[in-house]
Design a protein around this motif. Structure first.
Motif, PDB file in Angstrom:
ATOM      1  N   LEU A  67      40.119  48.621  29.425  1.00  0.00           N
ATOM      2  CA  LEU A  67      41.550  48.374  29.196  1.00  0.00           C
ATOM      3  C   LEU A  67      42.183  47.659  30.387  1.00  0.00           C
ATOM      4  O   LEU A  67      42.938  46.688  30.224  1.00  0.00           O
ATOM      5  N   GLU A  68      41.888  48.122  31.574  1.00  0.00           N
ATOM      6  CA  GLU A  68      42.451  47.498  32.781  1.00  0.00           C
ATOM      7  C   GLU A  68      42.031  46.037  32.882  1.00  0.00           C
ATOM      8  O   GLU A  68      42.837  45.162  33.230  1.00  0.00           O
ATOM      9  N   SER A  69      40.779  45.760  32.547  1.00  0.00           N
ATOM     10  CA  SER A  69      40.291  44.388  32.630  1.00  0.00           C
ATOM     11  C   SER A  69      40.943  43.496  31.579  1.00  0.00           C
ATOM     12  O   SER A  69      41.281  42.337  31.856  1.00  0.00           O
ATOM     13  N   LEU A  70      41.143  44.013  30.380  1.00  0.00           N
ATOM     14  CA  LEU A  70      41.823  43.239  29.333  1.00  0.00           C
ATOM     15  C   LEU A  70      43.243  42.890  29.755  1.00  0.00           C
ATOM     16  O   LEU A  70      43.719  41.755  29.550  1.00  0.00           O
ATOM     17  N   GLN A  71      43.922  43.857  30.351  1.00  0.00           N
ATOM     18  CA  GLN A  71      45.289  43.600  30.826  1.00  0.00           C
ATOM     19  C   GLN A  71      45.295  42.595  31.968  1.00  0.00           C
ATOM     20  O   GLN A  71      46.171  41.719  32.027  1.00  0.00           O
ATOM     21  N   GLN A  72      44.303  42.689  32.854  1.00  0.00           N
ATOM     22  CA  GLN A  72      44.164  41.720  33.949  1.00  0.00           C
ATOM     23  C   GLN A  72      43.939  40.317  33.398  1.00  0.00           C
ATOM     24  O   GLN A  72      44.482  39.334  33.909  1.00  0.00           O
ATOM     25  N   TYR A  73      43.110  40.244  32.374  1.00  0.00           N
ATOM     26  CA  TYR A  73      42.795  38.937  31.787  1.00  0.00           C
ATOM     27  C   TYR A  73      44.070  38.263  31.278  1.00  0.00           C
ATOM     28  O   TYR A  73      44.320  37.083  31.549  1.00  0.00           O
ATOM     29  N   ILE A  74      44.893  39.032  30.566  1.00  0.00           N
ATOM     30  CA  ILE A  74      46.126  38.467  30.012  1.00  0.00           C
ATOM     31  C   ILE A  74      47.063  37.994  31.120  1.00  0.00           C
ATOM     32  O   ILE A  74      47.702  36.939  31.009  1.00  0.00           O
TER      33      ILE A  74
ATOM     34  N   GLU B 252      35.448  30.102  33.336  1.00  0.00           N
ATOM     35  CA  GLU B 252      35.871  31.404  33.852  1.00  0.00           C
ATOM     36  C   GLU B 252      36.315  32.333  32.721  1.00  0.00           C
ATOM     37  O   GLU B 252      36.022  33.532  32.732  1.00  0.00           O
ATOM     38  N   CYS B 253      37.013  31.760  31.756  1.00  0.00           N
ATOM     39  CA  CYS B 253      37.430  32.559  30.596  1.00  0.00           C
ATOM     40  C   CYS B 253      36.211  33.110  29.855  1.00  0.00           C
ATOM     41  O   CYS B 253      36.153  34.291  29.506  1.00  0.00           O
ATOM     42  N   VAL B 254      35.231  32.248  29.604  1.00  0.00           N
ATOM     43  CA  VAL B 254      34.044  32.663  28.866  1.00  0.00           C
ATOM     44  C   VAL B 254      33.285  33.747  29.626  1.00  0.00           C
ATOM     45  O   VAL B 254      32.858  34.759  29.046  1.00  0.00           O
ATOM     46  N   THR B 255      33.104  33.546  30.927  1.00  0.00           N
ATOM     47  CA  THR B 255      32.375  34.526  31.738  1.00  0.00           C
ATOM     48  C   THR B 255      33.051  35.893  31.675  1.00  0.00           C
ATOM     49  O   THR B 255      32.384  36.935  31.523  1.00  0.00           O
ATOM     50  N   TRP B 256      34.366  35.908  31.781  1.00  0.00           N
ATOM     51  CA  TRP B 256      35.112  37.162  31.755  1.00  0.00           C
ATOM     52  C   TRP B 256      35.023  37.810  30.369  1.00  0.00           C
ATOM     53  O   TRP B 256      34.770  39.011  30.236  1.00  0.00           O
ATOM     54  N   MET B 257      35.249  37.016  29.333  1.00  0.00           N
ATOM     55  CA  MET B 257      35.214  37.572  27.979  1.00  0.00           C
ATOM     56  C   MET B 257      33.835  38.108  27.612  1.00  0.00           C
ATOM     57  O   MET B 257      33.717  39.084  26.859  1.00  0.00           O
TER      58      MET B 257
ATOM     59  N   VAL C 139      34.883  45.440  35.754  1.00  0.00           N
ATOM     60  CA  VAL C 139      34.517  44.882  34.440  1.00  0.00           C
ATOM     61  C   VAL C 139      34.605  43.370  34.474  1.00  0.00           C
ATOM     62  O   VAL C 139      33.761  42.658  33.920  1.00  0.00           O
ATOM     63  N   SER C 140      35.606  42.852  35.154  1.00  0.00           N
ATOM     64  CA  SER C 140      35.813  41.406  35.192  1.00  0.00           C
ATOM     65  C   SER C 140      34.765  40.674  36.009  1.00  0.00           C
ATOM     66  O   SER C 140      34.512  39.485  35.797  1.00  0.00           O
ATOM     67  N   GLY C 141      34.159  41.366  36.987  1.00  0.00           N
ATOM     68  CA  GLY C 141      33.255  40.702  37.914  1.00  0.00           C
ATOM     69  C   GLY C 141      33.982  39.972  39.017  1.00  0.00           C
ATOM     70  O   GLY C 141      33.363  39.319  39.864  1.00  0.00           O
ATOM     71  N   ARG C 142      35.312  40.072  39.035  1.00  0.00           N
ATOM     72  CA  ARG C 142      36.127  39.317  39.988  1.00  0.00           C
ATOM     73  C   ARG C 142      36.647  40.181  41.142  1.00  0.00           C
ATOM     74  O   ARG C 142      37.333  39.688  42.027  1.00  0.00           O
ATOM     75  N   ASP C 143      36.310  41.497  41.086  1.00  0.00           N
ATOM     76  CA  ASP C 143      36.755  42.372  42.168  1.00  0.00           C
ATOM     77  C   ASP C 143      35.883  42.153  43.404  1.00  0.00           C
ATOM     78  O   ASP C 143      34.833  41.502  43.343  1.00  0.00           O
ATOM     79  N   ALA C 144      36.283  42.726  44.503  1.00  0.00           N
ATOM     80  CA  ALA C 144      35.565  42.510  45.770  1.00  0.00           C
ATOM     81  C   ALA C 144      34.170  43.110  45.723  1.00  0.00           C
ATOM     82  O   ALA C 144      33.875  44.037  44.987  1.00  0.00           O
ATOM     83  N   CYS C 145      33.279  42.567  46.599  1.00  0.00           N
ATOM     84  CA  CYS C 145      31.944  43.127  46.818  1.00  0.00           C
ATOM     85  C   CYS C 145      31.097  43.149  45.564  1.00  0.00           C
ATOM     86  O   CYS C 145      30.632  44.202  45.150  1.00  0.00           O
ATOM     87  N   VAL C 146      30.910  42.015  44.950  1.00  0.00           N
ATOM     88  CA  VAL C 146      30.037  41.939  43.781  1.00  0.00           C
ATOM     89  C   VAL C 146      28.595  41.850  44.249  1.00  0.00           C
ATOM     90  O   VAL C 146      28.229  40.975  45.026  1.00  0.00           O
ATOM     91  N   LEU C 147      27.756  42.765  43.785  1.00  0.00           N
ATOM     92  CA  LEU C 147      26.334  42.745  44.103  1.00  0.00           C
ATOM     93  C   LEU C 147      25.571  42.402  42.839  1.00  0.00           C
ATOM     94  O   LEU C 147      25.821  42.958  41.776  1.00  0.00           O
ATOM     95  N   LYS C 148      24.654  41.473  42.919  1.00  0.00           N
ATOM     96  CA  LYS C 148      24.012  40.934  41.731  1.00  0.00           C
ATOM     97  C   LYS C 148      22.876  41.793  41.206  1.00  0.00           C
ATOM     98  O   LYS C 148      22.524  41.718  40.051  1.00  0.00           O
ATOM     99  N   SER C 149      22.257  42.577  42.041  1.00  0.00           N
ATOM    100  CA  SER C 149      21.085  43.319  41.582  1.00  0.00           C
ATOM    101  C   SER C 149      20.813  44.480  42.524  1.00  0.00           C
ATOM    102  O   SER C 149      21.433  44.608  43.589  1.00  0.00           O
TER     103      SER C 149
END
Length: 486
Positions: free
Chosen positions: A131-138, A31-36, A200-210
């Motif tokens: 920036l928001e995603s980096l802060q979320q990651y931490i 999960e860390c790798v995917t986000w980074m 940016v994280s891909g972890r928010d709601a409603c992720v569409l792949k394509s």
């Protein structure tokens, strides 16, 4: 939970976090790798956007800021690449696009038709989201087990906040309420791209792949609108012709050869310091040229782009040193023709590899005692403290640049002499067009030196040297290294 008391109440866990935070469930390695990787993707694409827009961006302040911001993005992308390589990869998969909506987001900003849309897309959408995603990651990952990643994210946040501070001011200067309203539908497209990608994280709601998923969701009655490209519907094409804003007048002017003045023993170190300030400010043409090498040289190892972007930023910084020098002397630099024909001619007459050859030939030519060391000695002797200081750092930077050239250019040849000879031949192929510019009415090659020199002498409170005042050597028959033009 067993309570632990640190020795004499020293901070526990090396001061990284509390025991409570260290027990956070956090993220798995995968999960860390995917986000980074998503952070990495946006940093690399920001680097691409900044670099691609330097040459044709007319506004000097944006040109220099893009040079810095490209370098910062390259540095942080490099740090993430290193961290991902430590987390049970390879293959690293760092060149894989993490989501097509993020690709569209970046393509749209890259293709922005003017700097108004460009600064909106970069500084009002992409950088804040990153920036928001980096802060979320931490706040999500385990701060102890994933401490190296947290450190990288913290440093990235620090400099992305600097980007955002500049960017907000740029948006306020360049985008009024009416302009913002006209571009609202485009900004909405950018925000939709982020939503479709799950943030940016891909972890928010409603992720569409394509795009196919978007269409399918719409058919199922979900409230999802397809992402329709606007600016990127026509693929972006890099513009290699340098542009300058209205302060840069008479940019085809080759009426003053500063190198000839600098190496003329008749003139004082004080007077030469003024000419060195000009030479530094004129270096804005180096980022304009180097950007073309970076954009038009695909397929290199990432370290190549990082190293070359460091040099590009240094050259933009040198230009600003010259700008500060003129401010220090109370001289309006916009009254001086800041020539752009070097970058223009190289970008339009040579291939990227040939431009790199010329760049290295010039950089290496600055290494002997008659090069950067000499300029530093002149600065020290000039009685102008800033001249000595600026040349000290300019010399240090050029030593680094020569090393970068040896790493990425000389190794392609049998030896240094062959690499230098090729660079000399490439530069000799470049047509200066000095006479053509005159005949076409693009410039009169006005000798601007006497007016600027008088202004500096007035600041210094001295009488102009008659010989220095009469200096009138042009670029008609000599290159910047004082070699004859054939």
């Amino acid at each position: 939970m067993t309570k632990t008391t640190p020795w004499t109440h020293l901070p526990p866990l090396a001061g990284i976090c509390s025991f409570a935070d260290a027990q956070r469930s956090g993220l798995s390695v995968d999960e860390c790798v995917t986000w980074m990787k998503r952070h990495h993707y946006l940093l690399v694409r920001l680097h691409q956007i900044f670099t691609a827009r330097i040459t044709a961006e007319p506004v000097y302040e944006l040109k220099t800021a893009f040079s810095l911001h490209a370098y910062l993005c390259a540095e942080h992308a490099t740090a993430i690449r290193q961290r991902v390589s430590e987390l049970r990869e390879p293959p690293l998969g760092l060149e894989v696009i993490p989501h097509p909506a993020l690709e569209l987001l970046c393509d749209e900003v890259l293709a922005a038709p003017t700097h108004t849309e460009l600064v909106l897309g970069i500084y009002d959408v992409i950088v804040p989201a990153l920036l928001e995603s980096l802060q979320q990651y931490i706040s999500t990952t385990n701060p102890l087990s994933d401490s190296p990643s947290v450190r990288i994210a913290r440093f990235c946040i620090l400099e992305m906040e600097d980007l955002l501070t500049f960017g907000r001011q740029a948006v306020n200067c360049l985008v009024d309420a009416e302009s913002a309203q006209k571009r609202e539908s485009w900004r909405s497209l950018l925000m939709d791209c982020l939503a479709h990608a799950g943030g940016v994280s891909g972890r928010d709601a409603c992720v569409l792949k394509s795009k196919t998923d978007v269409t399918a969701a719409a058919e199922d009655g979900d409230e999802v609108q397809p992402l329709v490209p606007q600016f990127s519907a026509v693929p972006y094409e890099y513009d290699p012709v340098p542009k300058r804003d209205a302060r840069f007048q008479d940019s085809f002017n080759g009426g003053v050869n500063p190198e000839a003045f600098l190496y003329d023993e008749r003139f004082s170190a004080r007077d030469k310091s003024l000419m060195m300030f000009y030479k530094r400010l004129r270096e804005i043409d180096v980022p304009e040229m180097m950007a073309s090498i970076l954009v038009q040289t695909p397929g290199k190892p990432w370290k190549y782009y990082r190293d070359m972007t460091r040099q590009l930023w240094d050259e933009a910084r040198h230009a600003m040193l010259g700008e500060v020098g003129f401010v220090h002397l109370g001289i309006d630099w916009s009254q001086i023709p800041i020539n752009f024909t070097w970058s223009r001619n190289l970008n339009t007459q040579l291939k990227p590899w040939e431009r790199h050859a010329v760049l290295f030939f010039i950089e290496q030519g600055l290494m002997p005692r008659t090069g950067k060391r000499y300029e530093w000695e002149v600065g020290l002797a000039s009685g102008v403290p800033l001249a000595g200081l600026f040349q000290d750092f300019d010399w240090a930077d050029e030593v680094l640049h020569a090393q970068i050239g040896r790493e990425w250019y000389v190794k392609e040849f049998g030896n240094l002499n062959e690499a230098m000879s090729y660079g000399d031949r490439c530069w000799s192929q470049v047509l200066s067009h000095w006479r053509n510019y005159l005949e076409e009415g693009l410039t009169q090659h006005r000798n601007w030196w006497p007016d600027i020199y008088r202004a500096a002498c007035e600041h210094w409170g001295v009488t102009p040297d008659p010989e220095a005042l009469a200096f009138n050597t042009t670029y008609e028959t000599t290159r910047a290294d004082l070699q004859e033009i054939h």
